[in-house]
Scaffold this motif. Structure first.
Motif, PDB file in Angstrom:
ATOM      1  N   ILE A   1      10.252  10.354 -14.321  1.00 45.90           N
ATOM      2  CA  ILE A   1      11.272  11.138 -15.040  1.00 45.90           C
ATOM      3  C   ILE A   1      11.248  10.862 -16.538  1.00 45.90           C
ATOM      4  N   LYS A   2      10.987   9.595 -16.933  1.00 47.85           N
ATOM      5  CA  LYS A   2      11.016   9.307 -18.365  1.00 47.85           C
ATOM      6  C   LYS A   2       9.752   9.777 -19.071  1.00 47.85           C
ATOM      7  N   ARG A   3       8.621   9.742 -18.362  1.00 44.94           N
ATOM      8  CA  ARG A   3       7.393  10.274 -18.948  1.00 44.94           C
ATOM      9  C   ARG A   3       7.515  11.780 -19.145  1.00 44.94           C
ATOM     10  N   LEU A   4       8.194  12.411 -18.189  1.00 44.55           N
ATOM     11  CA  LEU A   4       8.431  13.851 -18.287  1.00 44.55           C
ATOM     12  C   LEU A   4       9.283  14.166 -19.521  1.00 44.55           C
TER      13      LEU A   4
ATOM     14  N   ASN B   1      19.654  18.914 -32.904  1.00 44.27           N
ATOM     15  CA  ASN B   1      19.917  19.272 -31.514  1.00 44.27           C
ATOM     16  C   ASN B   1      19.065  18.445 -30.563  1.00 44.27           C
ATOM     17  N   HIS B   2      17.786  18.339 -30.908  1.00 42.49           N
ATOM     18  CA  HIS B   2      16.915  17.585 -30.015  1.00 42.49           C
ATOM     19  C   HIS B   2      17.349  16.126 -29.949  1.00 42.49           C
ATOM     20  N   GLY B   3      17.768  15.576 -31.107  1.00 35.74           N
ATOM     21  CA  GLY B   3      18.271  14.207 -31.086  1.00 35.74           C
ATOM     22  C   GLY B   3      19.441  14.073 -30.137  1.00 35.74           C
ATOM     23  N   LEU B   4      20.364  15.031 -30.177  1.00 38.62           N
ATOM     24  CA  LEU B   4      21.563  14.947 -29.329  1.00 38.62           C
ATOM     25  C   LEU B   4      21.210  15.089 -27.860  1.00 38.62           C
ATOM     26  N   PHE B   5      20.504  16.185 -27.495  1.00 38.94           N
ATOM     27  CA  PHE B   5      20.327  16.378 -26.052  1.00 38.94           C
ATOM     28  C   PHE B   5      19.250  15.468 -25.474  1.00 38.94           C
ATOM     29  N   LYS B   6      18.245  15.109 -26.274  1.00 39.22           N
ATOM     30  CA  LYS B   6      17.239  14.214 -25.715  1.00 39.22           C
ATOM     31  C   LYS B   6      17.799  12.802 -25.597  1.00 39.22           C
ATOM     32  N   GLY B   7      18.654  12.405 -26.557  1.00 30.41           N
ATOM     33  CA  GLY B   7      19.342  11.131 -26.411  1.00 30.41           C
ATOM     34  C   GLY B   7      20.151  11.115 -25.121  1.00 30.41           C
ATOM     35  N   LEU B   8      20.899  12.199 -24.919  1.00 36.11           N
ATOM     36  CA  LEU B   8      21.718  12.326 -23.711  1.00 36.11           C
ATOM     37  C   LEU B   8      20.857  12.232 -22.451  1.00 36.11           C
ATOM     38  N   LEU B   9      19.718  12.943 -22.445  1.00 35.24           N
ATOM     39  CA  LEU B   9      18.881  12.968 -21.243  1.00 35.24           C
ATOM     40  C   LEU B   9      18.248  11.603 -20.986  1.00 35.24           C
ATOM     41  N   PHE B  10      17.802  10.911 -22.051  1.00 36.19           N
ATOM     42  CA  PHE B  10      17.206   9.598 -21.833  1.00 36.19           C
ATOM     43  C   PHE B  10      18.253   8.600 -21.347  1.00 36.19           C
ATOM     44  N   LEU B  11      19.464   8.686 -21.897  1.00 37.90           N
ATOM     45  CA  LEU B  11      20.507   7.794 -21.409  1.00 37.90           C
ATOM     46  C   LEU B  11      20.828   8.113 -19.944  1.00 37.90           C
ATOM     47  N   GLY B  12      20.827   9.418 -19.607  1.00 36.85           N
ATOM     48  CA  GLY B  12      21.045   9.809 -18.213  1.00 36.85           C
ATOM     49  C   GLY B  12      19.951   9.257 -17.313  1.00 36.85           C
ATOM     50  N   ALA B  13      18.693   9.387 -17.764  1.00 32.37           N
ATOM     51  CA  ALA B  13      17.572   8.845 -16.988  1.00 32.37           C
ATOM     52  C   ALA B  13      17.716   7.338 -16.856  1.00 32.37           C
ATOM     53  N   GLY B  14      18.233   6.688 -17.939  1.00 28.18           N
ATOM     54  CA  GLY B  14      18.472   5.252 -17.874  1.00 28.18           C
ATOM     55  C   GLY B  14      19.498   4.910 -16.816  1.00 28.18           C
ATOM     56  N   SER B  15      20.551   5.724 -16.715  1.00 29.66           N
ATOM     57  CA  SER B  15      21.566   5.464 -15.685  1.00 29.66           C
ATOM     58  C   SER B  15      20.954   5.575 -14.300  1.00 29.66           C
ATOM     59  N   VAL B  16      20.070   6.567 -14.111  1.00 30.79           N
ATOM     60  CA  VAL B  16      19.410   6.728 -12.819  1.00 30.79           C
ATOM     61  C   VAL B  16      18.554   5.502 -12.516  1.00 30.79           C
TER      62      VAL B  16
ATOM     63  N   THR C   1      19.067   3.002  -9.393  1.00 36.95           N
ATOM     64  CA  THR C   1      18.138   3.072  -8.269  1.00 36.95           C
ATOM     65  C   THR C   1      16.922   2.180  -8.453  1.00 36.95           C
ATOM     66  N   GLY C   2      16.645   1.784  -9.684  1.00 32.59           N
ATOM     67  CA  GLY C   2      15.500   0.917  -9.925  1.00 32.59           C
ATOM     68  C   GLY C   2      14.172   1.628  -9.896  1.00 32.59           C
ATOM     69  N   THR C   3      14.162   2.939  -9.901  1.00 30.10           N
ATOM     70  CA  THR C   3      12.879   3.642  -9.929  1.00 30.10           C
ATOM     71  C   THR C   3      12.934   4.849 -10.866  1.00 30.10           C
ATOM     72  N   ARG C   4      11.771   5.126 -11.493  1.00 26.65           N
ATOM     73  CA  ARG C   4      11.666   6.325 -12.323  1.00 26.65           C
ATOM     74  C   ARG C   4      10.898   7.401 -11.575  1.00 26.65           C
ATOM     75  N   GLU C   5      10.429   7.078 -10.397  1.00 26.16           N
ATOM     76  CA  GLU C   5       9.596   7.987  -9.617  1.00 26.16           C
ATOM     77  C   GLU C   5      10.484   9.045  -8.975  1.00 26.16           C
ATOM     78  N   MET C   6      10.284  10.318  -9.354  1.00 25.39           N
ATOM     79  CA  MET C   6      11.186  11.349  -8.863  1.00 25.39           C
ATOM     80  C   MET C   6      11.067  11.549  -7.360  1.00 25.39           C
ATOM     81  N   SER C   7       9.874  11.281  -6.795  1.00 25.02           N
ATOM     82  CA  SER C   7       9.700  11.531  -5.368  1.00 25.02           C
ATOM     83  C   SER C   7      10.466  10.513  -4.517  1.00 25.02           C
ATOM     84  N   ARG C   8      11.054   9.499  -5.150  1.00 29.71           N
ATOM     85  CA  ARG C   8      11.864   8.545  -4.387  1.00 29.71           C
ATOM     86  C   ARG C   8      13.356   8.771  -4.593  1.00 29.71           C
ATOM     87  N   LEU C   9      13.691   9.773  -5.401  1.00 28.68           N
ATOM     88  CA  LEU C   9      15.107  10.015  -5.692  1.00 28.68           C
ATOM     89  C   LEU C   9      15.607  11.226  -4.902  1.00 28.68           C
TER      90      LEU C   9
END
Lengths: 658, 302
Positions: free
Chosen positions: A296-299, A343-358, A362-370
C-alpha cells in the motif's frame, strides 16, 4: 504611512526567529522530554505558518541581510510569496506529522530510534526552512545537504530491517547525484555572475543552458519519471509520518527549486516543452506503476510520481506561455500546478498517515493480507476514503480544483491556436486518462484494504488508532474540504505567488470563475449529503435485513475468494506491460489429483532494475579497470606526473584560457 | 418566478423523462425480434416497486453500501444540471470550465458505484468494478477529445456555448465516437449486456447484484439519467441547435434523443456482445474517432 514597512518586516522576521528558536529548542528536548519537544515543535511550526501567512496575505516579502558571515558569505534571507507557499505546506505537514509520531513511533515501541526520530524530524524541518529562506547559493547548498542527510536518518530509523537499510542507501546515493548536479549548477552560476547571491537575473541570457543541470538536479528530488528510482522504496520503508513528510513536502522542495529558478533565471526556449513532457510522462507512468503495486505504501509512493507530473504539466505550460506571451492560460496552468503542490501535500499526507494507521493496526503493508478493516477502523476508513476522493481529483474536494485549473489552462492553450496546441491536446487527453487510472487505483486500494471480509487473522484483529493519530488526519482532511468548497480563499495567495514568479502576471483579474466553482462544490457536498440522508431514512422506513453476500449458489465462500488487488488491476497492467514488465509465476494444477497450484504477479522496479543498475554496473566495471593504474610502482607514477605536467604545459602554451 | 418555473421544468425533464429511455430501447428490441415486449413504462413500475421494498444488505457491507448509490445518483443529477437543453433553455448552471466539472461528476458517480460494489467482498462484484473502472479509462480519453473538438469549433469552454452553434465537417466522426462512448458508459451491447443473467459476463449488472430496495431504485434511476444525459449530448453536439427557434429546438432535441435511443435498441438487436479481449480495441477506435474529429475541426476552424 512610510514607517509601516519596517514595522511589518520586523514582524515577519520575529515570527521566523521564533520558529527557528523553537525548532532548535525541540532538538535539545527531543531525546528526553517528549512533551516539551512536541510543544516546542508545534509552537515553531505555528510561528512559521504565521510568517508564511503574513507574506501570503499581502504583508510584502520579508528580506533580511546581516553582516554575519556563514561559509564565507554574508547571510541573506528572503521570504517571498513563492517560498512562503512552500513554507506554509512544510509547517502544516511538520505539525501534523509531529503529533502523529508522538503516538506512532513512541519510546515504548522503539526505544532505540524514537528519540533520534524526533531530533532528526526537527533537523529536517529546519534545513528545509534554510533552503526556502536562503538567498545565497552557498547557504542553499548547505541547507540542501542537511535536508538530504536528515531525511536519510529519518528513512532509516528502523535500520534493523535490511530492506530499510537498502532503501536508505539507494536514497542517499541517488540524492547525492542530485547534490552533485546542484553543486555544479550553483558553482557555474556563481562563476558567470561573479556572486553567490541569488535573485532575479532574467536579462542574463547566457545563463539559460544552466537550466538543464538544475532540471535534472531538482527533478531527482521531485521524483520525476524516470529519475524517481529512489522514491518508491524510500517512501515504502520509512516510518509513515516520515513518508508523509517525504511525499508531502520533500518532493515539493524539488518542485520549489524548479519553480524558483525557472522564474529567476532565463530559460532555453524549449524548456517549457521539456518540463511539460516530463510532467505528462510522470503522470501517466506513475499511475500505471501504482496500479501494479501490492504494497500500500509503495503504491502511494508511485502516486506521488503521478501528482508531481500534474504539477509539472502546470509549470511546463506556464513556462511555454511565458516564452510565447500568453498570460491568460499560462497563469491558469501555473496556478493549477502551484495549488496542486498544496493539495497533494494535504491529501497525500492524509493518505500516508492513514496507511500508517493500517500498518500500525495490522503490522502489514501487503494489501492481499488486509480487507474488511472498516468495521474495526471506521475513522481511518472514512478519512482514507476522503483522501482517495481528493487524490482522484473528484469534486467536491481540493484535488478537483487544481486539476480543473490545469485543464482550463490546457483548453486555453488549445484555443489560442499557437504552436503550443500540439503539446496541449495530448496533455489534456493524457491528463484525463491519468485521472481515470487514479480512480481505478484508489477503488482498488479502498476496496481491497477496507471493504469486504478480512483476508488474514491480523486484519480481523485490527484496532482503531488513538486520538493523537486521528487528529492530524482530521486536520489534513479539513484542509482538503476547505480548499474544495472555498477555493476563492486561497486565490490571493496563489495570485501573489504567480505574480512573484512572473512580474507581468501580478495584477490581472481573477482568471477563472472560482467563486462559482466553490458554490457548485459546496452544492455537490450538501446535495450529496442530503440525498444520502434521505435514502438512509427511506431504508430505515422500509426495513433492512442482513444476509450473506450472493455467492452464485456456491455455499462455502471464504475470504480468499474475494477479488484481489492484482486481479483488479489486471487489465490495466496488461496494457502497460511494455513498461511495467510484470513478473509472472504460475504453477498450474496438473494431474488427476493436483497437489498444489499457485499464481503470483509482481511489478518490479523496472527503471531501477533495467536501466539504473546496468548503468551502475558499467560504471563499476570502468572503475575496476581504472584501478589497474594504481599498482604501487613508483616509476610508473613518475611517468603519470610527467605526462600530466606536459599536458598542462600544452594547455598553457596553446593559449586556451580556463 | 420564471427562474423557479424553468428550474422545475428542467428537473422534470431529467428526473421524469429519463426512465422512459430504457423502456423505449426494450420496446425496439422486442419489435425487431417480433415480440410484444414489456411496456414502455416498465422502469417506472419497477422503480415504484423497489422504492417500497425491504432492503437486504450483505453482512459484510458498511453503511457506505447505502451512501454510495445516493452519492452516485446526486452526482449524475449534478452533471445533468450542467448540460443545456437547447440554446434557448440553456443550462441550469453555466460557467467557464463546466465541461470538466461534468466529466468529473460522472467520475464521482463511478467512484461511488464501484465503492459500493466492493463493499460486498464478492468476487463477481469486484470483477464488475474492475471492468467498469478500466473501460472508463479509455472512455474518459474519448470524452475529453470530443469536448476538445467542440471547444475548438466554438472557441468556448462552457457547455452552453459549446453545444449551441452548427457543427463543422467533423460531425459524423464526432457522432460515431460519442455514440460509442454512450454505449460503453451506459453499459450497453456490444460492451455489456444489460439483459444477461450470467454474472461472469456482465459489468454494470454484476456490480449491483447485491443491491435491493430503495438504493437499487436510486442506481437504476441514476443509470437512466446518465443515458439521457449522453443522448442529449450526442444530439446537441452533432445538430446545429443554434440555428433553430425556441420551440423548434425543443422538438429537435426530443426527436434527436428518441433517434439516439432507438439507435441503441437497433444496435442491441443486431449485434452480439464482444469478447472482453476485443472491448479495449473498440474503445480505442472510439478514442481515435474523437481525435480525428478534433483534427478535422482544427482544420475547419483554421
Amino acid at each position: 504611512m512610510w514607517n509601516e514597512r519596517p514595522v511589518r518586516r520586523v514582524n515577519t522576521g520575529w515570527l521566523v526567529l521564533v520558529a527557528v528558536c523553537c525548532l532548535l529548542g525541540g532538538i535539545a528536548a527531543a531525546r528526553a522530554a517528549t512533551r516539551a519537544w512536541l510543544a516546542l515543535t508545534l509552537t515553531g511550526v505555528a510561528a512559521g505558518l504565521a510568517a508564511a501567512a503574513r507574506v501570503l496575505i499581502g504583508a510584502g516579502a520579508w528580506e533580511w541581510t546581516s553582516a554575519m558571515r556563514v561559509g564565507g558569505e554574508t547571510l541573506h534571507l528572503r521570504l517571498d510569496s513563492i517560498s512562503a507557499m512552500f513554507l506554509a505546506l512544510l509547517c502544516v505537514i511538520a505539525g501534523a506529522g509531529a503529533v502523529y509520531s508522538s503516538a506512532y513511533w513512541t519510546d515504548a515501541m522503539h526505544p532505540r530510534s524514537a528519540g533520534a526520530g524526533r531530533r532528526w524530524w526537527n533537523v529536517l524541518v529546519l534545513s528545509i526552512v534554510v533552503v526556502l529562506l536562503a538567498s545565497n547559493g552557498v547557504h542553499f547548498l548547505l541547507g540542501w545537504e542537511a535536508f538530504t542527510i536528515s531525511a536519510y536518518f529519518l528513512i532509516t530509523l528502523d535500520r534493523d530491517n535490511p530492506d530499510v537499510r537498502r532503501a536508505g542507501w539507494l536514497y542517499l546515493a541517488v540524492s547525492h547525484v542530485a547534490v552533485l548536479l546542484l553543486f555544479t549548477f550553483f558553482a557555474l552560476l556563481a562563476v558567470r555572475t561573479g556572486t553567490w547571491d541569488l535573485g532575479p537575473m532574467q536579462e542574463r541570457a547566457e545563463l539559460a543552458p544552466l537550466f538543464w543541470l538544475m532540471l535534472v538536479g531538482f527533478g531527482i528530488k521531485a521524483g520525476v519519471f524516470p529519475l524517481h528510482v529512489w522514491l518508491p522504496s524510500a517512501h515504502a520503508n520509512a516510518p509513515s509520518h516520515v513518508s508523509a513528510m517525504l511525499s508531502g513536502v520533500a518532493l515539493k522542495i524539488g518542485v520549489y527549486g524548479l519553480v524558483r529558478f525557472a522564474g529567476w533565471l532565463p530559460t532555453p526556449p524549449e524548456a517549457g516543452w521539456v518540463v511539460a513532457t516530463l510532467g505528462v510522462t510522470s503522470a501517466v507512468l506513475g499511475v500505471a506503476f501504482a496500479l501494479g503495486q501490492h504494497d500500500i505504501k509503495r503504491l502511494l509512493a508511485y502516486h506521488s510520481v503521478e501528482n508531481v507530473g500534474i504539477i509539472l504539466i502546470g509549470l511546463g505550460f506556464g513556462m511555454v506561455a511565458t516564452a510565447q506571451g500568453y498570460p491568460a492560460w499560462g497563469r491558469l496552468a501555473l496556478i493549477g500546478g502551484l495549488l496542486h503542490v498544496w493539495n497533494h501535500g494535504l491529501f497525500k499526507g492524509l493518505l500516508f498517515l492513514g496507511a500508517g494507521s493500517v500498518l500500525h493496526a495490522t503490522g502489514t503493508r501487503e494489501m492481499s493480507r488486509l480487507g474488511g478493516l472498516w468495521r474495526r477502523m471506521p475513522w481511518t476508513t472514512a478519512l482514507f476514503a476522503l483522501g482517495a476522493v481528493a487524490i482522484c481529483g473528484l469534486p467536491p474536494l481540493n484535488g478537483f480544483v487544481s486539476e480543473w485549473l490545469v485543464f482550463l489552462g490546457l483548453f486555453g492553450a488549445v484555443l489560442s491556436r499557437g504552436s503550443s496546441v500540439w503539446m496541449a491536446i495530448p496533455a489534456a487527453i493524457l491528463l484525463a486518462l491519468t485521472g481515470a487510472l487514479a480512480l481505478a487505483c484508489f477503488v482498488k486500494v479502498c476496496g481491497v484494504v477496507f471493504l469486504g471480509a478480512p483476508r488474514s487473522e491480523t486484519a480481523a484483529r485490527a484496532h482503531e488508532s488513538g486520538l493523537a493519530m486521528r487528529l492530524p488526519m482530521l486536520g489534513l482532511a479539513g484542509g482538503c474540504v476547505a480548499i474544495g468548497v472555498a477555493p476563492l480563499l486561497v486565490w490571493p495567495a496563489l495570485s501573489r505567488a504567480v505574480g512573484t514568479w512572473h512580474g507581468g502576471w501580478m495584477d490581472a483579474a481573477e482568471p477563472a470563475p472560482l467563486m462559482m466553482l466553490g458554490a457548485v462544490q459546496t452544492g455537490v457536498l450538501v446535495i450529496g449529503g442530503a440525498v444520502a440522508w434521505m435514502l438512509w431514512r427511506r431504508v430505515r422506513a422500509v426495513g433492512c435485513v442482513t444476509a450473506p453476500t450472493w455467492d452464485c449458489g456456491y455455499a462455502l465462500p471464504t475470504a480468499r475468494m474475494q477479488y484481489t488487488a492484482g486481479s483488479f488491476a489486471g487489465i490495466v497492467t496488461e496494457w502497460f506491460a511494455f513498461i511495467l514488465r510484470p513478473v509472472l509465476h504460475m504453477e498450474r494444477p496438473e494431474g488427476l489429483a493436483p497437489q498444489s497450484a499457485s499464481h503470483w504477479q509482481h511489478t518490479p522496479e523496472t527503471v531501477l532494475e533495467r536501466a539504473v543498475e546496468p548503468l551502475g554496473a558499467l560504471v563499476l566495471q570502468g572503475a575496476v579497470a581504472a584501478r589497474r593504474l594504481q599498482h604501487g610502482r613508483v616509476q610508473a607514477y613518475l611517468v603519470y606526473l610527467l605526462i600530466g605536467v606536459a599536458l598542462l604545459a600544452a594547455v598553457v602554451l596553446s593559449g586556451v584560457s580556463p | 418566478m420564471m427562474i423557479v418555473l424553468s428550474f422545475v421544468a428542467r428537473l422534470a425533464w431529467w428526473l421524469l423523462l429519463a426512465p422512459l429511455l430504457p423502456g423505449i430501447i426494450n420496446k425496439v428490441k422486442a419489435w425487431v425480434a417480433g415480440r410484444r415486449g414489456p411496456p414502455v413504462l416498465q422502469l417506472y413500475y419497477d422503480l415504484a416497486r423497489l422504492w417500497r421494498k425491504q432492503v437486504v444488505m450483505s453482512t459484510l457491507a458498511s453503511p457506505a453500501f447505502i451512501v454510495g448509490p445516493a452519492v452516485a445518483w446526486a452526482a449524475v443529477l449534478g452533471a445533468t444540471l450542467l448540460v443545456p437543453l437547447g440554446p434557448a433553455a440553456g443550462a441550469t448552471l453555466s460557467f467557464r470550465g463546466d465541461v470538466v466539472l461534468m466529466l468529473y461528476l460522472l467520475a464521482l458517480a463511478r467512484f461511488a458505484t464501484t465503492w459500493a460494489a466492493m463493499e460486498t467482498g464478492s468476487a463477481f462484484e469486484g470483477m464488475g468494478a474492475a471492468r467498469e473502472v478500466t473501460y472508463a479509462v479509455l472512455a474518459e480519453a474519448a470524452m475529453i477529445a470530443a469536448m476538445l473538438t467542440l471547444a475548438v469549433q466554438t472557441g468556448s469552454v462552457s457547455l452552453a456555448t459549446m453545444l449551441a452553434p452548427s457543427v463543422g465537417t467533423s460531425a459524423v466522426l464526432l457522432a460515431a465516437g460519442l455514440f460509442t462512448v454512450l454505449l460503453v458508459e451506459n453499459c450497453r451491447v456490444p460492451f455489456d449486456d444489460p439483459a444477461t443473467h450470467l454474472e461472469l459476463t456482465m459489468i454494470h449488472e454484476v456490480m449491483v447484484l447485491d443491491h435491493s430496495g430503495p438504493p437499487f431504485a436510486a442506481i437504476l434511476h441514476g443509470a437512466s439519467m446518465k443515458l439521457l444525459l449522453f443522448a442529449v449530448l450526442v444530439t446537441q453536439s452533432v445538430l446545429p441547435m443554434g440555428t433553430y427557434s425556441r420551440t423548434m429546438a425543443s422538438i429537435v432535441l426530443l426527436v434527436g434523443v428518441l433517434i439516439v435511443t432507438v439507435g441503441v435498441g437497433i444496435v442491441e438487436s443486431f449485434m452480439a456482445r464482444f469478447a472482453f479481449r476485443r472491448v479495449p480495441l473498440l474503445l480505442t477506435t472510439s478514442v481515435l474517432l474523437c481525435v480525428f474529429a478534433l483534427l478535422v475541426a482544427w482544420q475547419g476552424a483554421a
